[in-house]
Design a protein around this motif. Structure first.
Motif, mmCIF file in Angstrom:
data_model
loop_
_atom_site.group_PDB
_atom_site.id
_atom_site.type_symbol
_atom_site.label_atom_id
_atom_site.label_comp_id
_atom_site.label_asym_id
_atom_site.label_seq_id
_atom_site.Cartn_x
_atom_site.Cartn_y
_atom_site.Cartn_z
ATOM 1 N N SER B 124 0.842 -1.208 0.000
ATOM 2 C CA SER B 124 0.000 0.000 0.000
ATOM 3 C C SER B 124 0.871 1.250 0.000
ATOM 4 N N LYS B 125 0.218 2.355 -0.290
ATOM 5 C CA LYS B 125 0.932 3.637 -0.313
ATOM 6 C C LYS B 125 0.081 4.666 0.419
ATOM 7 N N GLY B 150 3.086 5.153 -8.433
ATOM 8 C CA GLY B 150 2.612 3.766 -8.578
ATOM 9 C C GLY B 150 1.109 3.627 -8.427
ATOM 10 N N ILE B 151 0.385 4.706 -8.477
ATOM 11 C CA ILE B 151 -1.070 4.652 -8.346
ATOM 12 C C ILE B 151 -1.671 4.334 -9.726
ATOM 13 N N LEU B 155 -7.706 1.053 -8.070
ATOM 14 C CA LEU B 155 -7.067 0.570 -6.841
ATOM 15 C C LEU B 155 -7.948 0.946 -5.648
ATOM 16 N N THR B 275 -1.888 -0.929 -3.485
ATOM 17 C CA THR B 275 -1.271 -0.884 -4.818
ATOM 18 C C THR B 275 -1.272 -2.254 -5.505
ATOM 19 N N GLU B 276 -1.792 -3.246 -4.846
ATOM 20 C CA GLU B 276 -1.899 -4.563 -5.481
ATOM 21 C C GLU B 276 -3.260 -4.685 -6.155
#
Lengths: 179, 283
Positions: B124-125, B150-151, B155, B275-276
């Protein structure tokens, strides 16, 4: 009834010397109080000296000598000096003026100014001498000469004021009144 | 007798000189003898101290009064400047105080969100909400993370309390998040107690409608609704909200259920973006 015309003050105090003593004393106290509190840093004329000068050349009496002593004592007491130094100087000046007045008439403003300046210097020398004799360090030139100049310059005006003041109280004629 | 008269006459004639010399000598004696009070005319000094000191006090009192009035006036003129200066100082101190409080709050929230992040089994971010868009047709927020961080689209966005929404638009440095309460939002959920499955739709205001719950299904007021993990967007088990209203549906087949969101969108400032992708629950 000449006493009636003289007014209230003279009837109560017929002795002129005592009358002057009683007038000069509070004036000197106020002057010294101002000099030793609010007006410390101002070069004021030496009022006790002018009073002594005035009394000595005009009407030398024992009261005048006593006044010199008392005013000097007050001067020292107010200014925190060594008691007796100013008294000594003023009494000596009174005596000198008394002897000198027989030969010199201080009737003009210039003479008065010069006379007072000289006696101020004499007072300075006397005070300085006494203080040096008593092992007290003093600065002669800065203090005494400035005081002498200021006192000498202002003395004629102050003496005139004194004359006018006493002319309000009584009809006595003074030596210098005509001037 | 004659000599006595001569003496008296001499004294009278020279009385001023004699008196002056006596006084001068006495003065000299006062000046030159020791400096102790008794030796220098204690009585005279005592008498004078009662006239000198009051006079000096009087003069100083008058001077003090004049000075007091003057300094009072000057002080008054300075008071306004001083007040202004103090007011500015106070404002700065208040600002500092507020800023410090904010930083303490932020630190606590970040600590909380980081702890939650560490517990999550998914990458996660953390992101900060930098804008709200609350219009009748849209419930979205803008976060400070974008493609560069990375978004990506779709998501899941959550916080330690529950579901926030999902990413619907991605820019380089920012992203738009569709809130769960938006009319366009659908989240697969289950009722935690009875494990009944349903879909939480945004009602367009600040709540959810729990859909596709049959009349026979066991749902009660106060039941907790969580994500089911079936859509692959949200991980399973994230709180969505609490059942607050149950009514019979118009079609007599499904219930009409209102769910109050677990997350009050008005109270959050930081979120986590999972982010997965493909977070399907393992049944």
């Amino acid at each position: 009834m000449p006493g009636v015309k003289r007014g209230f003050w003279v009837q109560i105090h017929p002795n002129p010397a005592m009358k002057e003593f009683l007038v000069f004393l509070p004036i000197t106290i106020v002057y010294l109080a101002l000099k030793s509190t609010i007006l410390v840093n101002l070069p004021l004329p030496d009022l006790p000296l002018i009073i002594v000068f005035y009394m000595a050349y005009r009407r030398p009496t024992i009261e005048g000598a006593l006044m010199g002593f008392v005013l000097g004592y007050l001067d020292d007491a107010f200014n925190g000096g060594i008691i007796g130094t100013s008294s000594f100087a003023l009494v000596v000046i009174f005596l000198a003026m008394h002897l000198l007045a027989k030969k010199v008439q201080f009737t003009t403003p210039a003479f008065r100014a010069g006379g007072v300046a000289v006696v101020a210097l004499i007072k300075g020398v006397l005070t300085y001498s006494v203080l040096r004799f008593a092992n007290v360090g003093v600065y002669f030139f800065t203090h005494v000469i400035l005081m002498s100049l200021v006192t000498g310059i202002l003395a004629p005006g102050i003496i005139t004021l004194f004359q006018r003041l006493f002319s309000l109280f009584g009809p006595e004629s003074f030596k210098g009144k005509a001037n | 007798m004659r000599s006595q008269k001569n003496v008296v006459s001499f004294l009278k004639k020279n009385q001023i000189i004699i008196a002056s010399l006596a006084l001068a000598l006495f003065s000299l004696h006062l000046a030159l003898t020791g400096r102790q009070e008794v030796e220098r005319g204690f009585i005279l000094r005592e008498i004078l101290s009662r006239t000198v000191s009051p006079m000096q006090r009087l003069m100083l009192g008058v001077q003090g009064s004049v000075k007091g009035v003057w300094s009072g006036y000057v002080n008054l003129t300075n008071v306004s400047e001083e007040n202004e200066r103090l007011r500015k100082t106070l404002t700065l101190v208040n600002e500092d105080n507020l800023r410090l409080k904010e930083e303490i709050n932020l630190a606590e929230r970040l600590k909380s969100i980081l702890e939650y992040k560490d517990q999550l089994p998914h990458k996660s971010k953390a992101a900060v909400i930098i804008g709200f868009n609350k219009e009748p047709w849209a419930r979205t927020v803008t976060i400070d993370k974008g493609a560069k961080d990375g978004i990506a689209k779709d998501l899941a966005v959550i916080n330690p309390i529950g579901v926030v929404g999902r990413v619907i638009d991605v820019n380089t440095h920012t992203s738009q998040v569709l809130l769960g309460s938006d009319l366009r939002s659908n989240i697969d959920v289950i009722v935690q107690r009875s494990r009944i499955k349903g879909v939480a739709e945004g009602n367009g205001t600040d709540g959810f409608l729990l859909k596709y719950i049959r009349q026979v299904d066991d749902v009660r007021l106060g039941d907790m609704v969580i994500t089911s993990g079936l859509s692959g967007v949200f991980p399973k088990g994230v709180a969505v909200g609490e059942v607050v209203k149950i009514e019979k549906g118009r079609d007599n087949f499904f219930k009409s259920i209102e769910v109050r969101p677990a997350v009050n969108i008005h109270q959050i400032e930081e979120v986590l973006v999972i982010t997965e992708t493909g977070l399907y629950a393992e049944e």
